[in-house]
Design a protein around this motif. Structure first.
Motif, PDB file in Angstrom:
ATOM      1  N   SER A   3      47.979  16.226 -11.553  1.00  0.00           N
ATOM      2  CA  SER A   3      48.346  16.803 -12.845  1.00  0.00           C
ATOM      3  C   SER A   3      48.614  18.297 -12.721  1.00  0.00           C
ATOM      4  O   SER A   3      49.559  18.821 -13.322  1.00  0.00           O
ATOM      5  N   GLN A  30      52.036  19.007 -11.164  1.00  0.00           N
ATOM      6  CA  GLN A  30      53.130  18.679 -12.068  1.00  0.00           C
ATOM      7  C   GLN A  30      53.282  19.712 -13.172  1.00  0.00           C
ATOM      8  O   GLN A  30      54.408  20.072 -13.543  1.00  0.00           O
ATOM      9  N   ALA A  40      53.058   1.973 -20.307  1.00  0.00           N
ATOM     10  CA  ALA A  40      51.937   2.843 -19.933  1.00  0.00           C
ATOM     11  C   ALA A  40      50.702   2.045 -19.555  1.00  0.00           C
ATOM     12  O   ALA A  40      49.911   2.481 -18.712  1.00  0.00           O
ATOM     13  N   ALA A  50      53.349   4.335 -10.740  1.00  0.00           N
ATOM     14  CA  ALA A  50      54.067   4.963 -11.853  1.00  0.00           C
ATOM     15  C   ALA A  50      54.051   6.481 -11.728  1.00  0.00           C
ATOM     16  O   ALA A  50      55.088   7.140 -11.885  1.00  0.00           O
ATOM     17  N   MET A  51      52.895   7.068 -11.416  1.00  0.00           N
ATOM     18  CA  MET A  51      52.812   8.526 -11.305  1.00  0.00           C
ATOM     19  C   MET A  51      53.628   9.049 -10.134  1.00  0.00           C
ATOM     20  O   MET A  51      54.284  10.090 -10.223  1.00  0.00           O
ATOM     21  N   MET A  76      57.490   8.725 -11.018  1.00  0.00           N
ATOM     22  CA  MET A  76      57.934   9.683 -12.028  1.00  0.00           C
ATOM     23  C   MET A  76      58.031  11.095 -11.456  1.00  0.00           C
ATOM     24  O   MET A  76      58.955  11.848 -11.778  1.00  0.00           O
ATOM     25  N   ALA A  77      57.079  11.480 -10.610  1.00  0.00           N
ATOM     26  CA  ALA A  77      57.147  12.803  -9.987  1.00  0.00           C
ATOM     27  C   ALA A  77      58.390  12.928  -9.114  1.00  0.00           C
ATOM     28  O   ALA A  77      59.054  13.972  -9.094  1.00  0.00           O
ATOM     29  N   ALA A  79      59.038  11.114 -19.263  1.00  0.00           N
ATOM     30  CA  ALA A  79      57.759  11.809 -19.450  1.00  0.00           C
ATOM     31  C   ALA A  79      56.909  11.157 -20.527  1.00  0.00           C
ATOM     32  O   ALA A  79      55.679  11.242 -20.491  1.00  0.00           O
ATOM     33  N   GLY A 105      54.968   8.714 -18.800  1.00  0.00           N
ATOM     34  CA  GLY A 105      54.089   9.399 -17.853  1.00  0.00           C
ATOM     35  C   GLY A 105      52.818   9.910 -18.499  1.00  0.00           C
ATOM     36  O   GLY A 105      51.730   9.824 -17.912  1.00  0.00           O
ATOM     37  N   ARG A 159      49.060   8.744 -17.342  1.00  0.00           N
ATOM     38  CA  ARG A 159      48.087   9.723 -16.842  1.00  0.00           C
ATOM     39  C   ARG A 159      46.803   9.725 -17.665  1.00  0.00           C
ATOM     40  O   ARG A 159      45.701   9.644 -17.115  1.00  0.00           O
ATOM     41  N   TYR A 189      57.298  19.356  -7.527  1.00  0.00           N
ATOM     42  CA  TYR A 189      57.301  17.963  -7.984  1.00  0.00           C
ATOM     43  C   TYR A 189      57.109  16.995  -6.818  1.00  0.00           C
ATOM     44  O   TYR A 189      56.367  16.004  -6.930  1.00  0.00           O
TER      45      TYR A 189
END
Length: 411
Positions: A20, A23, A70, A78-79, A82-83, A114, A117, A121, A176
């Motif tokens: 986190s 990002q 989600a 997923a994380m 997305m990054a 996002a 995301g 998270r 990222y």
């Protein structure tokens, strides 16, 4: 769970915290660079504000069509994915001569992604920590975001000066990609929290469930609107003080950090409901003084003081979790995050429009006054709802405290 030591000893919180942090650093650095690039090219406060916050406008699209993902995607995959997607998009934004419509198309696409995301998270945070640890964990993530914003905006301002805005976007791309690596190799593989395939229909069904409760609706509105209007004030930092915008953003992040430390670590549970509304009023009141165009040292101090009020969102989020079943916490938190960011984008557009017609200082004052009005209206609505129910069932059991601190009773 009351101490930071306990929190960081919790398995998997460390990698989630690190992913986190990276990002947030990437997004703040790239946002400042993009806003500077667009303002230099157009001279428009509106377009500069939109370039930094237009991705927020797309958050509600993701929330209404994709948010069921989600709770139905493996969090680590997923994380990581997305990054990587954000890194690629930021690299494209650094391409010289990119037409402005393409810039906004990319930022809007980032906003849709996002939206999911945020749900992934914060749903993972709720899964990793025990129930009594969510507020402390979320406050630490907010503190981390504040520190990364302080560093990101300060570093971003330095990089824009030394490397150029496009060079700063490439630095954000590298950040990222680092975040993607941290998520992939630091988090363990976990199954999705809910079964079934993500779909638009399922997203709408769960959103309807979340919105069907009066107390939850008021919590969502309290989370979305007042702070969104104040972010509209922040979106004007570049046109308000072009050479010192990075410092204004950094001082705002410092205020958020202070508020999150106090609310997350030191406010006793029985005080939390009572402090939420006063903190939201504090969030807006200092910006009323920007009408007088205060000198920069006073502007920095007012920004710090106002941003302490962002900690009200922690208290409302804890309330939201108390009202939400475990299996849909990811979507509930994602809806909160998406709605908040969407309102921030709308407020940035509104603030930019007002600034275009008047001045950045006048627009900031108007947005602050609107935020105060909404906070007070929510207090009044909560009291009316509690009074109406009490008049029908004066002996009903108190189910929960509403966002105003008044008891909300339902048959």
């Amino acid at each position: 769970m009351r101490t930071y030591r306990e929190l960081f000893r919790t398995p998997q919180f460390g990698p989630l915290f690190a992913a986190s942090a990276v990002q947030v650093a990437a997004s703040t650095t790239s946002g400042l660079a993009l806003g500077t690039l667009v303002y230099a090219a157009t001279g428009s406060p509106l377009l500069a504000a939109l370039s930094m916050f237009s991705s927020s406008l797309a958050q509600m699209i993701g929330a209404t069509v994709l948010m069921s993902a989600a709770d139905r995607l493996p969090p680590r995959a997923a994380m990581t994915g997305m990054a990587l997607a954000f890194g690629l998009a930021t690299a494209v934004l650094a391409v010289p001569g990119l037409p402005l419509p393409v810039v906004f198309a990319i930022t809007l696409a980032e906003g849709v992604v996002a939206a999911v995301g945020g749900g992934v998270r914060y749903g993972l945070l709720n899964e990793v920590l025990p129930k009594n640890g969510y507020l402390l964990g979320r406050s630490v993530l907010n503190m981390c975001a504040g520190l990364m914003q302080i560093g990101g905006f300060a570093l971003g301002g330095l990089l824009v000066t030394t490397l150029s805005a496009r060079g700063t976007l490439l630095v954000a791309t590298a950040l990222y990609l680092t975040g993607a690596a941290v998520a992939r190799f630091g988090l363990v593989r976990r199954p999705p929290r809910a079964t079934g395939r993500p779909s638009v229909a399922e997203t709408w069904r769960i959103n309807a469930v979340l919105w069907s409760s009066g107390p939850r609706r008021r919590v969502y509105l309290a989370l979305w609107v007042p702070n969104g209007l104040i972010v509209g004030c922040e979106s004007l930092f570049v046109p308000y003080a072009p050479e010192h915008a990075g410092l204004l953003f950094a001082f705002a992040a410092l205020g958020m950090l202070i508020g999150d430390i106090v609310a997350g670590r030191f406010v006793a549970r029985h005080w939390r409901g009572r402090l939420a509304t006063p903190l939201q009023l504090l969030l807006a009141a200092p910006y009323l003084l920007f009408a007088a165009r205060p000198a920069l040292p006073l502007a920095f101090a007012l920004t710090v003081l106002a941003s302490v009020g962002f900690s009200a969102s922690l208290l409302f989020q804890e309330r939201l979790m108390a009202l939400t079943p475990d299996e849909i916490t990811g979507q509930a938190l994602g809806l909160h995050s998406s709605g908040m960011l969407t309102l921030q984008g709308v407020a940035a557009a509104l603030a930019g429009t007002i600034a275009q017609l008047t001045s950045p200082a006048s627009a900031m004052t108007v947005m602050a006054a609107a935020s105060l009005a909404v906070s007070l209206a929510l207090v009044a609505a909560g009291r009316r709802a509690a009074g109406a129910v009490d008049s029908v069932a004066p002996h009903g059991a108190s189910e929960a405290m509403d966002v105003t601190g008044a008891a909300d009773r339902r048959a």
